[in-house]
Design a protein around this motif. Structure first.
Motif, PDB file in Angstrom:
ATOM      1  N   PHE A 106       0.842  -1.148   0.183  1.00 15.66           N
ATOM      2  CA  PHE A 106      -0.097   0.001  -0.009  1.00 15.66           C
ATOM      3  C   PHE A 106       0.894   1.267   0.213  1.00 15.66           C
ATOM      4  O   PHE A 106       1.752   1.458   0.856  1.00 15.66           O
ATOM      5  N   ALA A 107       0.531   2.218  -0.974  1.00 13.25           N
ATOM      6  CA  ALA A 107       1.084   3.358  -0.858  1.00 13.25           C
ATOM      7  C   ALA A 107       0.318   4.433   0.276  1.00 13.25           C
ATOM      8  O   ALA A 107       0.737   5.412   0.680  1.00 13.25           O
ATOM      9  N   HIS A 108      -0.947   4.146   0.196  1.00 11.11           N
ATOM     10  CA  HIS A 108      -1.911   4.894   1.029  1.00 11.11           C
ATOM     11  C   HIS A 108      -3.085   3.972   1.240  1.00 11.11           C
ATOM     12  O   HIS A 108      -3.641   3.124   0.501  1.00 11.11           O
ATOM     13  N   VAL A 109      -3.549   3.925   2.678  1.00 12.16           N
ATOM     14  CA  VAL A 109      -4.702   3.384   3.120  1.00 12.16           C
ATOM     15  C   VAL A 109      -5.682   4.358   3.659  1.00 12.16           C
ATOM     16  O   VAL A 109      -5.218   5.727   3.742  1.00 12.16           O
ATOM     17  N   PRO A 110      -6.843   4.177   3.599  1.00 13.49           N
ATOM     18  CA  PRO A 110      -7.983   5.284   4.095  1.00 13.49           C
ATOM     19  C   PRO A 110      -7.325   6.084   5.406  1.00 13.49           C
ATOM     20  O   PRO A 110      -7.305   5.179   6.458  1.00 13.49           O
ATOM     21  N   GLY A 111      -7.287   7.324   5.454  1.00 15.24           N
ATOM     22  CA  GLY A 111      -6.800   7.969   6.573  1.00 15.24           C
ATOM     23  C   GLY A 111      -7.972   7.776   7.752  1.00 15.24           C
ATOM     24  O   GLY A 111      -9.149   7.662   7.756  1.00 15.24           O
ATOM     25  N   THR A 112      -7.573   8.083   9.055  1.00 16.79           N
ATOM     26  CA  THR A 112      -8.169   7.980  10.176  1.00 16.79           C
ATOM     27  C   THR A 112      -9.174   9.112   9.866  1.00 16.79           C
ATOM     28  O   THR A 112      -8.926  10.279   9.828  1.00 16.79           O
ATOM     29  N   ALA A 113     -10.456   8.711  10.342  1.00 16.33           N
ATOM     30  CA  ALA A 113     -11.662   9.623  10.177  1.00 16.33           C
ATOM     31  C   ALA A 113     -12.901   9.376  10.710  1.00 16.33           C
ATOM     32  O   ALA A 113     -13.275   8.117  10.620  1.00 16.33           O
ATOM     33  N   CYS A 114     -13.328   9.965  11.332  1.00 16.71           N
ATOM     34  CA  CYS A 114     -14.737   9.741  12.131  1.00 16.71           C
ATOM     35  C   CYS A 114     -15.786   9.323  11.094  1.00 16.71           C
ATOM     36  O   CYS A 114     -15.996  10.220  10.075  1.00 16.71           O
ATOM     37  N   GLY A 115     -16.672   8.100  11.448  1.00 15.56           N
ATOM     38  CA  GLY A 115     -17.707   7.723  10.490  1.00 15.56           C
ATOM     39  C   GLY A 115     -17.125   6.711   9.581  1.00 15.56           C
ATOM     40  O   GLY A 115     -17.938   5.936   8.973  1.00 15.56           O
ATOM     41  N   THR A 116     -15.835   6.630   9.120  1.00 17.44           N
ATOM     42  CA  THR A 116     -15.386   5.706   8.261  1.00 17.44           C
ATOM     43  C   THR A 116     -15.050   4.173   8.848  1.00 17.44           C
ATOM     44  O   THR A 116     -14.954   3.920   9.983  1.00 17.44           O
ATOM     45  N   TRP A 117     -15.160   3.391   7.966  1.00 18.94           N
ATOM     46  CA  TRP A 117     -14.995   1.946   8.211  1.00 18.94           C
ATOM     47  C   TRP A 117     -14.432   1.370   7.028  1.00 18.94           C
ATOM     48  O   TRP A 117     -15.166   0.564   6.122  1.00 18.94           O
ATOM     49  N   PRO A 118     -12.882   1.379   6.639  1.00 25.05           N
ATOM     50  CA  PRO A 118     -12.347   0.614   5.477  1.00 25.05           C
ATOM     51  C   PRO A 118     -12.010  -0.612   5.990  1.00 25.05           C
ATOM     52  O   PRO A 118     -11.729  -1.154   7.171  1.00 25.05           O
ATOM     53  N   ALA A 119     -11.942  -1.624   5.123  1.00 25.59           N
ATOM     54  CA  ALA A 119     -11.344  -2.811   5.341  1.00 25.59           C
ATOM     55  C   ALA A 119     -11.004  -3.627   3.948  1.00 25.59           C
ATOM     56  O   ALA A 119     -11.218  -3.402   2.946  1.00 25.59           O
TER      57      ALA A 119
END
Length: 290
Positions: A84-97
């Protein structure tokens, strides 16, 4: 060995415009919609997959546009290595997987390799199965600590059995600030192990395409002592980014995010700019036979 990268990514994955099984405030769009809205694209020799970051929504509506993809191929035992060059950043409301799942959930299993919600500061690795899979820590130990159920199939498999990483760069914004990195999951009949390496710490045998898990040291998670051959079968690889829903929404009220808005859906609906970092940028995904 099978490689997924910018030369073939969307021929090897199906874009799933489905209703979110985890009841998120999300609208999973078709491949055509995602391409036209810029939610998926090839960026140089990397693969970009993200979410809508401009639209103000009705909190009682269908949810924020996003992408969910699943590999056309299913696997039985494998070494899966994602760079990964980038994964979803930390943010309220998000749920990446980034995860794997068998066709008849939970009977063919689920392995969550990279996952978190809201302001999570480290990765959460988990297994979900039918009842009767109670793994202990395998030889050599694990860097994280156990959370969730002892039995990965308790309560219909919904909670699962998990390992919480204690590595501060293993998830979200800190992962990206550390220059990206690699997740590797080894799934055999004797166990499931997951490693994380920051970009500068990736073993040379991974970089050279001759991975040697025995040389990698202690994994983040080390599950042993379950009938892995029976509990995990024909698993496909999934990437998604959802919002709120069963997990991120379920813990919203007990998180600091609730101070900004008592409703997760309303927050996500009204704050499109908060998700400018909610995207995957992937160098490659490689699956090796074991």
């Amino acid at each position: 060995m099978e490689t997924y990268d910018s030369s073939n990514w969307f021929s090897k994955f199906d874009v799933q415009a489905i209703r979110d099984p985890t009841h998120g405030f999300v609208n999973y769009v078709t491949q055509q919609q995602a391409e036209s809205q810029g939610l998926i694209r090839y960026q140089g020799n990397q693969v970009y997959m993200g979410v809508d970051t401009t639209t103000h929504l009705n909190p009682n509506g269908v949810g924020r546009n996003s992408v969910r993809i699943q590999s056309k191929r299913g696997y039985n035992q494998a070494l899966v290595i994602a760079d990964f060059a980038h994964v979803p950043g930390t943010a309220c409301g998000t749920w990446p997987a980034f995860w794997m799942v068998g066709p008849n959930w939970p009977n063919q299993g689920e392995l969550d390799i990279l996952e978190g919600v809201n302001l999570a500061d480290a990765n959460h690795i988990a297994l979900h199965t039918s009842s009767g899979c109670t793994p202990h820590v395998g030889p050599g130990g694990e860097a994280g600590y156990r959370v969730g159920n002892a039995d990965c199939g308790a309560g219909g498999g919904f909670v699962g059995c998990g390992v919480q990483s204690t590595t501060p760069t293993s998830y979200g914004t800190p992962f990206n600030a550390n220059g990206g990195g690699v997740y590797a999951a080894l799934w055999t009949n004797s166990g499931i192990k997951v490693w994380y390496f920051g970009s500068r710490d990736v073993p040379q045998n991974i970089r050279s395409g001759n991975p040697d898990p025995g040389s990698w040291g202690q994994p983040q998670a080390n599950f042993a002592g379950c009938d892995f051959a029976a509990k995990f079968r024909d698993m496909r690889i999934v990437f998604d980014i959802t919002f709120c829903g069963d997990w991120a929404g379920g813990v919203w009220g007990s998180s600091s995010c609730a101070a900004m808005n008592p409703s997760c859906n309303a927050y996500v609906a009204s704050q499109p700019q908060s998700f400018s970092q909610s995207y995957w940028l992937i160098n490659s995904l490689k699956v090796y036979n074991v």
